[in-house]
Scaffold this active site. Structure first.
Site, PDB file in Angstrom:
ATOM      1  N   LYS A  46       0.699  -1.277  -0.052  1.00 37.95           N
ATOM      2  CA  LYS A  46      -0.010   0.072  -0.088  1.00 37.95           C
ATOM      3  C   LYS A  46       1.099   1.248  -0.087  1.00 37.95           C
ATOM      4  O   LYS A  46       2.092   1.247   0.592  1.00 37.95           O
ATOM      5  CB  LYS A  46      -0.790   0.018   1.188  1.00 37.95           C
ATOM      6  CG  LYS A  46      -1.953   1.027   1.329  1.00 37.95           C
ATOM      7  CD  LYS A  46      -3.191   0.710   2.087  1.00 37.95           C
ATOM      8  CE  LYS A  46      -4.252   1.435   2.114  1.00 37.95           C
ATOM      9  NZ  LYS A  46      -4.537   2.338   0.655  1.00 37.95           N
ATOM     10  N   ALA A  47       0.406   2.180  -0.611  1.00 37.49           N
ATOM     11  CA  ALA A  47       1.306   3.602  -0.836  1.00 37.49           C
ATOM     12  C   ALA A  47       1.648   3.939   0.714  1.00 37.49           C
ATOM     13  O   ALA A  47       0.838   4.110   1.474  1.00 37.49           O
ATOM     14  CB  ALA A  47       0.583   4.488  -1.482  1.00 37.49           C
ATOM     15  N   ASN A 100       5.524   1.033  -2.679  1.00 38.35           N
ATOM     16  CA  ASN A 100       4.735   2.050  -3.476  1.00 38.35           C
ATOM     17  C   ASN A 100       4.860   3.160  -2.293  1.00 38.35           C
ATOM     18  O   ASN A 100       4.459   3.268  -1.330  1.00 38.35           O
ATOM     19  CB  ASN A 100       3.521   1.734  -3.612  1.00 38.35           C
ATOM     20  CG  ASN A 100       2.725   2.981  -4.397  1.00 38.35           C
ATOM     21  OD1 ASN A 100       2.441   3.843  -4.069  1.00 38.35           O
ATOM     22  ND2 ASN A 100       2.313   2.736  -5.713  1.00 38.35           N
ATOM     23  N   CYS A 131      -2.060   8.939  -7.873  1.00 36.14           N
ATOM     24  CA  CYS A 131      -3.209   8.883  -7.154  1.00 36.14           C
ATOM     25  C   CYS A 131      -4.301  10.179  -7.371  1.00 36.14           C
ATOM     26  O   CYS A 131      -4.071  11.186  -7.490  1.00 36.14           O
ATOM     27  CB  CYS A 131      -2.957   9.089  -5.779  1.00 36.14           C
ATOM     28  SG  CYS A 131      -4.550   8.679  -4.591  1.00 36.14           S
TER      29      CYS A 131
END
Lengths: 303, 249
Positions: A46-47, A100, A131
């Site tokens: 996950k970012a 990420n 994003c």
């Protein structure tokens, strides 16, 4: 016939080309209850941002025909917890890790990338400049060639790992951004992030998502993603990680033929928690049936 | 699982009873299943539906849901013998009362179903139940007689067309000696209940609903916040049942 599913991403060797996409797989813990993560080519986590983020108000996911919209807004526990609690666990699962990274400023991106590289807990960085669900950062860096090139150049100075730049489809010519990332020093490109969309809730007569707009993903976007991988592959000579609506082994083959070296699987994990290992098995069957010995044999064959 | 029976309960609420292989041992009241719509191609997101009733001996599972869109409409058209794919049971269910005594159960609309399994489990453990079920109107009312086997049931409708007129809080006397309150329904109802019992020692639990994607805690789509607003909790993983002081409503 034995088929070789391995991929060599500029020295980073993957046992197969299938990795769960960032944001769709947390840090791996939840899906590890369904299957062993070492069946994956890699895990893209996950970012991660410098500080923890709560993300956007809910509802922040909704289904549309053949896909979904999300406006999570980069919710994540922040760099410190990712380094101390998430990555050490994931490292023990014997699977390469792509971290990420997202940020509000160039300095944010550099700090996170620098610390992740120094931690020794990751094998590659995926720079999230695409994003669509946050005001600052993310997309702000990903839609302007000179801004993107500037960011990649700065990150490159501190990045000791392979650096992948994740491109946005919400641009006029994605090839221009790909060229900018390449000239800034990227080692590879991943594409595409989600397309900006909206759904109106007929009961409330307002946008279904609290954020109003959200990123469209799922099978509905696959033709757009294949087209963009194809266009980028024709202009930039860097490894491409393709994604957008992949649900089957045949979908993976299509991306590879369009020029991708590896792929990420996102929304399909939600439909089927076993999607990634199933897709690996399907790709193998497809190659056996078609007499394809390795992925290089078909990579970019459609170009 | 195989469809055993699909029954229409109201204009838009259906009960689907499934039979066959399932992790029945892991079912506790308040947990949910994630239901695949068709083959998932047009509908990539499963639908989270609470378990209304589970019979591990007969190997059946009953889901009660409202038809709100294409996915649930498809589900309502399944007939005996059709296959429906479920993931679960998922999430954290209701916690048993910490002390003996009387228990209050409050349901609103399609928040009522998971409380049925809960009432069943609590009665087996000899708790005495008061059950308050709120609906919009007479035509929306379901399962009130089924609940009567577990305790005293009070029904209320917003328009007064059946039972007491008004919201559930209108018929709940806070001076009663309930030790524990379990509730599921619209967020406004849960919040009104919590306010209604402000200053009381009753232990309250709420089951929250939210649009979900993965259902397993990976995507962070269905979060809620703690009362300070600084910590996110995943409704599918840490919930859907929370003690009412640990979430902001």
């Amino acid at each position: 016939m034995t088929v070789d599913l391995t991929v060599d991403l500029g020295g980073l060797k993957l046992r197969n080309p299938v990795m769960p996409a960032s944001g769709c797989f947390g840090f791996g813990r939840e899906y590890s209850e369904y299957y062993s993560l070492d069946t994956l080519g890699a895990v893209v986590v996950k970012a991660t941002t410098l500080k923890p983020r709560l993300g956007n108000p809910t509802p922040r996911v909704t289904e549309v025909t053949g896909g979904m919209l999300n406006a999570i807004g980069l919710a994540n526990p922040g760099l410190s917890k990712v380094l101390t609690e998430e990555l050490p666990w994931l490292e023990r699962q014997n699977v390469p890790i792509f971290v990420n990274v997202a940020g509000d400023t160039v300095e944010d991106y550099c700090s996170v990338v620098d610390e992740v590289c120094r931690s020794g807990l990751a094998q590659a960085i995926e720079l999230n400049v695409s994003c669509p669900n946050v005001e600052l950062g993310g997309l702000a860096f990903g839609v302007n060639s000179s801004v993107l090139r500037g960011l990649v150049e700065e990150v490159r100075k501190v990045c000791t790992l392979p650096l992948y730049v994740k491109l946005s489809p919400n641009v006029t010519r994605i090839q221009d951004l790909a060229v900018a990332a390449a000239s800034g020093g990227a080692d590879g490109l991943s594409l595409i992030n989600t397309l900006v969309g909206m759904q109106i809730d007929l009961a409330t007569r307002k946008p279904a998502l609290a954020n109003k707009t959200g990123g469209l993903s799922g099978p509905a976007i696959k033709p757009v993603a294949v087209r963009m991988v194809y266009e980028v592959a024709r202009e930039v000579n860097l490894p491409i990680v393709g994604m957008g609506g992949i649900c089957s082994g045949r979908d993976v083959a299509e991306f590879i033929m369009a020029g991708a070296w590896a792929v990420e699987v996102g929304t399909a994990n939600f439909t089927d928690p076993y999607a990634c290992p199933r897709i690996v098995a399907e790709l193998k069957s497809f190659m056996e049936a078609e007499g394809i010995k390795n992925l290089e044999e078909i990579r970019g064959c459609a170009l | 699982m195989l469809v055993k029976e699909s029954k229409q309960l109201t204009r838009d609420v259906f009960a689907l009873t499934l039979e066959g292989q399932f992790d029945y041992d892991k079912v506790t009241a308040g947990r949910f299943v994630h239901v695949l719509i068709e083959d998932g191609k047009a509908h990539p997101l499963r639908r989270p539906i609470s378990i209304a009733s589970c019979d591990s001996h007969a190997k059946t599972l009953t889901l009660v849901y409202r038809v709100v869109g294409d996915g649930t409409l498809w589900l309502s058209k399944r007939i005996r013998g059709d296959t429906v794919s479920l993931l679960g049971p998922l999430g954290k269910g209701f916690v048993a009362p910490h002390k003996p005594g009387k228990v209050l159960i409050v349901g609103g609309g399609v928040g009522v179903p998971p409380l049925f399994q809960l009432a069943k489990e609590l009665v087996q453990e000899n708790f005495e139940l008061d059950i308050v079920l709120g609906f919009r109107s007479q035509g929306d009312v379901f399962w009130t007689e089924e609940f009567a086997q577990f305790g005293r049931v009070t029904v209320c409708t917003e328009d007064g067309s059946l039972g007491e007129k008004g919201f559930v809080t209108a018929v709940i006397d806070v001076t009663n000696d309930w030790t524990t309150l379990y509730s599921c329904g619209p967020k406004a109802m849960l919040k009104a209940l919590r306010n209604h019992f402000a200053g009381s020692t009753i232990q309250g639990y709420v089951s929250l609903e939210e649009r979900m994607a993965c259902g397993v805690g990976a995507c962070w789509g269905c979060t809620c916040l703690d009362p300070s607003g600084s910590l996110a909790k995943r409704i599918c993983k840490e919930g859907p049942v929370f003690s009412w002081e640990e979430v902001s409503l």
